[in-house]
Design a protein around this motif. Structure first.
Motif, PDB file in Angstrom:
ATOM      1  N   ARG A 125      -7.511   3.670  -2.772  1.00 36.48           N
ATOM      2  CA  ARG A 125      -6.903   5.131  -3.289  1.00 36.48           C
ATOM      3  C   ARG A 125      -6.143   5.028  -4.509  1.00 36.48           C
ATOM      4  O   ARG A 125      -5.314   4.574  -4.418  1.00 36.48           O
ATOM      5  CB  ARG A 125      -6.518   6.098  -2.051  1.00 36.48           C
ATOM      6  N   SER A 160      -3.010   3.186  -2.820  1.00 33.84           N
ATOM      7  CA  SER A 160      -3.101   3.085  -1.148  1.00 33.84           C
ATOM      8  C   SER A 160      -4.185   2.582  -0.849  1.00 33.84           C
ATOM      9  O   SER A 160      -5.342   2.821  -1.227  1.00 33.84           O
ATOM     10  CB  SER A 160      -2.751   4.449  -0.782  1.00 33.84           C
ATOM     11  N   TRP A 194     -11.275   6.754  -5.690  1.00 33.28           N
ATOM     12  CA  TRP A 194     -11.415   5.670  -4.451  1.00 33.28           C
ATOM     13  C   TRP A 194     -12.319   4.548  -4.957  1.00 33.28           C
ATOM     14  O   TRP A 194     -13.474   4.877  -5.680  1.00 33.28           O
ATOM     15  CB  TRP A 194     -11.904   6.292  -3.458  1.00 33.28           C
ATOM     16  N   GLU A 224      -6.992   2.166   2.363  1.00 29.59           N
ATOM     17  CA  GLU A 224      -7.566   3.041   3.356  1.00 29.59           C
ATOM     18  C   GLU A 224      -8.356   1.898   3.973  1.00 29.59           C
ATOM     19  O   GLU A 224      -9.692   1.609   3.597  1.00 29.59           O
ATOM     20  CB  GLU A 224      -8.220   4.248   2.686  1.00 29.59           C
ATOM     21  N   LYS A 225      -7.960   1.728   5.174  1.00 36.52           N
ATOM     22  CA  LYS A 225      -8.654   0.482   5.963  1.00 36.52           C
ATOM     23  C   LYS A 225      -9.966   0.901   6.375  1.00 36.52           C
ATOM     24  O   LYS A 225     -10.119   2.160   6.902  1.00 36.52           O
ATOM     25  CB  LYS A 225      -7.830   0.034   6.972  1.00 36.52           C
ATOM     26  N   ARG A 236     -12.745   1.848   5.296  1.00 35.50           N
ATOM     27  CA  ARG A 236     -13.364   2.917   4.617  1.00 35.50           C
ATOM     28  C   ARG A 236     -14.218   2.557   3.665  1.00 35.50           C
ATOM     29  O   ARG A 236     -14.112   2.554   2.369  1.00 35.50           O
ATOM     30  CB  ARG A 236     -12.524   3.835   3.832  1.00 35.50           C
ATOM     31  N   SER A 259       0.790  -1.221   0.034  1.00 35.14           N
ATOM     32  CA  SER A 259      -0.228   0.193   0.055  1.00 35.14           C
ATOM     33  C   SER A 259       0.793   1.283  -0.049  1.00 35.14           C
ATOM     34  O   SER A 259       1.866   1.360   0.826  1.00 35.14           O
ATOM     35  CB  SER A 259      -0.886  -0.007   1.215  1.00 35.14           C
ATOM     36  N   ASP A 303     -12.396  -2.335   2.684  1.00 35.63           N
ATOM     37  CA  ASP A 303     -11.714  -1.201   2.472  1.00 35.63           C
ATOM     38  C   ASP A 303     -11.970  -0.303   1.391  1.00 35.63           C
ATOM     39  O   ASP A 303     -12.758  -0.618   0.542  1.00 35.63           O
ATOM     40  CB  ASP A 303     -10.290  -1.406   2.441  1.00 35.63           C
TER      41      ASP A 303
END
Lengths: 305, 305, 305, 305
Positions: free
Chosen positions: A70, A216, A176, A218-219, A221, A26, A67
């Protein structure tokens, strides 16, 4: 945070749980060269077949369902001086009885000059010889593997992204995607040198590009539809037919975003969206249409938490 | 070229062949004060009932079916310091199962400061107390009488215009409507101090305004749907459901315009539209939805004839 | 309960608040001869122009907004031995790219033999010379004046009925229309000797007929959309685009009917509708499409009150 | 022509190129027991998860892309005395603002008596205690693997069939699916004891069944959408949103069938379809809606070749 060169040997015509082409951490950056929509490479050599062959998938360590992935679009560099389009409006974007008189959907060549920032018809009809469009690169098709073992053609789009053909997905934009499978399995391809809203001739100016993205996780989310951000706005994406339903998805996703991350209740979000929202049209050629809902950051409350 | 003050004594909830309120020469200017969407005037006194009571109709001498009525929006001046909106997203713009949790559609007050160029909630919820939207006046509902003796509610829109709620119909914009009856019979009302795309809470900031328009007949300029022009673009308007069909109308109308007035054939028009068109969303709350197709003038060939 | 012969001297191309042609008491019967869809009479003489010229309006004493007008279709007798159709599927009912290869929409003649109960092509192409369709008369366009002074083209349909082109509107069927204006103002015309679902060539077998209807006011029986009843079922009608929305209207109207008149709550109505409803398609050619929702009487609870 | 018992050990929530469960010759018969929509078996034990777990896939020797797979539904026998439904109309089938007042979507039990031929609520609300629906078994979801390596959720439908929820897919009906992959890869599940059109509460009476089908390859019989035949009619199926588009697919497919197999040209087919076609509604709950177009065999010309 390392940079990986992804050099595909196979390409995919679906976004699904295909064999992993690259495994990254990530926050790592991936640089890769795409084929055009029918699978021709930077030298015009056919390397794969359409629709929209994808580079990937990229497995991002730590990504799990629930998750968000991004995707920062860092750079898009054309690697062929030529692109192509279709020469007629698609049958589904004009009044039905007018389809009878549409011209043939011939392939048409364009010249891309990234230095000059121009895109021009190679052999313009007399009245269009003046026409010089700005070079505005964008990713036509990208996204992640869908849930349940599904695999969707790169000719269409859904909750996981896909062939959205939204002009806003260019350098400087962050997207995202909801993560549905372990590793997210990110795909990318189908770049355009320029494209009108709707992709109403069925193509933008189709051309291979070298694309650099940072990926990346984003946990925790969780969200339902693709989202995006530029320097001055945030936006959400709905993919469905009819456009009315794509708009419902994009609108609902923006409502979710404002209430979850900006602390507004549904009434406050309604006030803001009702008087400030902007809609933009992505693809209206493919099986699923794309509608984007955006808000300027200057109208947003400060982000919570 | 004289200026007429139109002071209505009756208002209409349809665009149709109603008794003429004012008779003018082509090229004359009309200044009139509108009511708000439910019929309240600048002093908050109820003078008519909704939906969207119209001033008019104005009969323009010489206008006949097959002509076009050009409407230059010269000025829009707010005449009340207050406007109002509804406080919840409409049921038809969110995912169906989400309608269950939408808040009530209460009336909400806004303060309009044309000097400062701002529109603000009178009693903002805490997190929205910062919110100041720009004053961007627009005409929500205007147009001409339809053909065949038809009369359409001002809650909807069609070939003759009506309740399109397109943000672009503000000062500096010129609109054209197809003429369907003798005298054209022009109507105007339902102004907004500001409005997001789609009018997704069912209102803009509803308020009376003093509007000045110049009305001119363009003989034999037959077209099918409303058109418009600003300093830097031309646009066409389609009104229908679903949005897909509104988009078909707007796209077909642009194709007609480019081929009739700019000398392009269908292939040339397809090239231009395919890579340069922009779509914008008008009303998605009313029985007919509105889609706008636009092209920047810098991409257009010189106008013919 | 008297019978009136309505012999029109003018016909209307809208359903609206037009001058009254006949004034009757509730429960009276009206017998009238219609023109065909383009205004030709039983002798083939052009008496009016299309679309779908209407006989009427009939003013029914005592009818007021909030009431319902019951229309019993007692008899339909063809008065011309010939009808006509269009010879090609409409552009909007096939896949868009297939419109390019549709044949011309030529007028085609049919022979109607009400005695034998048959409708046949006058000059069938070789492979269709066997084709004999049953004579199944129906009213294509009927209804009442809409609210607010609106007037709708007889080419379309809405809450007040209009050009629904539903096969079920034949002899033996009872229809109900919401009353929007004093006297209801009932219109009728556009009869077909037979028609497939959807009117997908843009016509049924268009022909004049002598139609007998009984018109009765049901006081305070407020409803939103047309309803109907045959010997073995009840049905509701939604008119809109897309079909999805027409279906929403028809479904909601059936929910209203079951809860208001049959004593079911929304859960009970959902059980019944969910496992027993039948949908049928009316017009899918015109600006508004028509969807019918029906339930067999054998599945209904006893009617309340 | 042998009969195979397919006893699944795994079930699938997509129609795609999954590992083969059974390999048969063209013309063989397959007998299998399905789970219900959420994966419960005949004893009420959870064996898999929803949506609509599928038995299969069955590989039919000799089937190749461009062929058609004929599926004769020979028998459907309920193997559980209980089925279940949801207790409320779905949000997308009523007018949007009415969703606010819909009841909860609780699970509701029904009793199936195949001997008596009845389906009844286990605990009917008082006014519905009379309600006895006929046992009319049908397959909600069946079809073949799609092209390109795609895999579609069993919650939706497409060219390859899937969750069409058409009442007509019961014993005695023959279906045809286009073959997109070698072996066709046939899936089957999601049976209903009875169901209204549209599956508007989101379920039929969901229950496991023992289903017997005969599967045969028809070589080189290329078609685009599912087709079917009963004792007295032929039909075609379109799956898409909005219903307008599903109708376009079904109508185009019928046009193809009449011109390819019955020797009609497009004009002759238009005459026949225009005055004799019947539309029926399959699923209007799922991501793709289903529309069926049918013609009675008595109106068809003799089949060619």
């Amino acid at each position: 945070m390392s940079t990986h060169h992804l050099v595909p040997t196979v390409w995919h015509n679906v976004l699904g749980s295909m064999p992993v082409a690259l495994r990254i951490e990530s926050g790592d950056t991936v640089l890769t060269q795409t084929l055009d929509a029918i699978g021709d490479d930077k030298d015009g050599i056919s390397r794969a077949h359409g629709p929209n062959p994808m580079n990937g998938p990229v497995y991002i360590e730590g990504a799990e369902p629930g998750d968000s992935l991004r995707v920062e679009i860092l750079e898009m560099r054309p690697i062929r001086e030529r692109g192509w389009t279709r020469a007629a409006l698609a049958g589904n974007v004009v009044d039905p009885e007018r389809v009878r008189s549409l011209p043939p959907r011939d392939r048409t060549e364009w010249l891309i000059d990234a230095e000059a920032g121009t895109v021009r018809l190679e052999s313009p009809p007399p009245l269009l010889d003046y026409l010089s469009l700005p070079f505005e690169p964008m990713i036509g098709c990208f996204g992640v593997a869908p849930s349940l073992g599904q695999a969707f053609s790169t000719a269409t789009s859904a909750e996981n992204g896909g062939n959205m053909d939204y002009r806003g997905f260019g350098p400087g934009t962050t997207a995202w995607f909801p993560v549905f499978v372990e590793g997210a399995l990110f795909f990318l391809g189908d770049c355009h040198a320029v494209q009108g809203d709707g992709e109403i001739v069925g193509t933008g100016v189709e051309t291979p590009m070298e694309v650099t993205v940072r990926l990346s996780v984003e946990k925790f989310r969780r969200h339902n539809w693709p989202r995006g951000e530029t320097s001055d706005e945030i936006f959400t994406v709905g993919n469905a037919r009819p456009l009315d339903q794509a708009l419902q998805h994009a609108t609902t996703e923006m409502l979710d975003w404002l209430t979850a991350d900006y602390g507004l209740d549904a009434t406050g979000a309604s006030h803001l969206m009702g008087q400030a929202i902007r809609y933009r049209v992505g693809n209206v050629f493919d099986p699923a249409y794309t509608m984007v809902a955006s808000l300027e950051k200057r109208f947003l409350p400060p982000r919570q938490g």
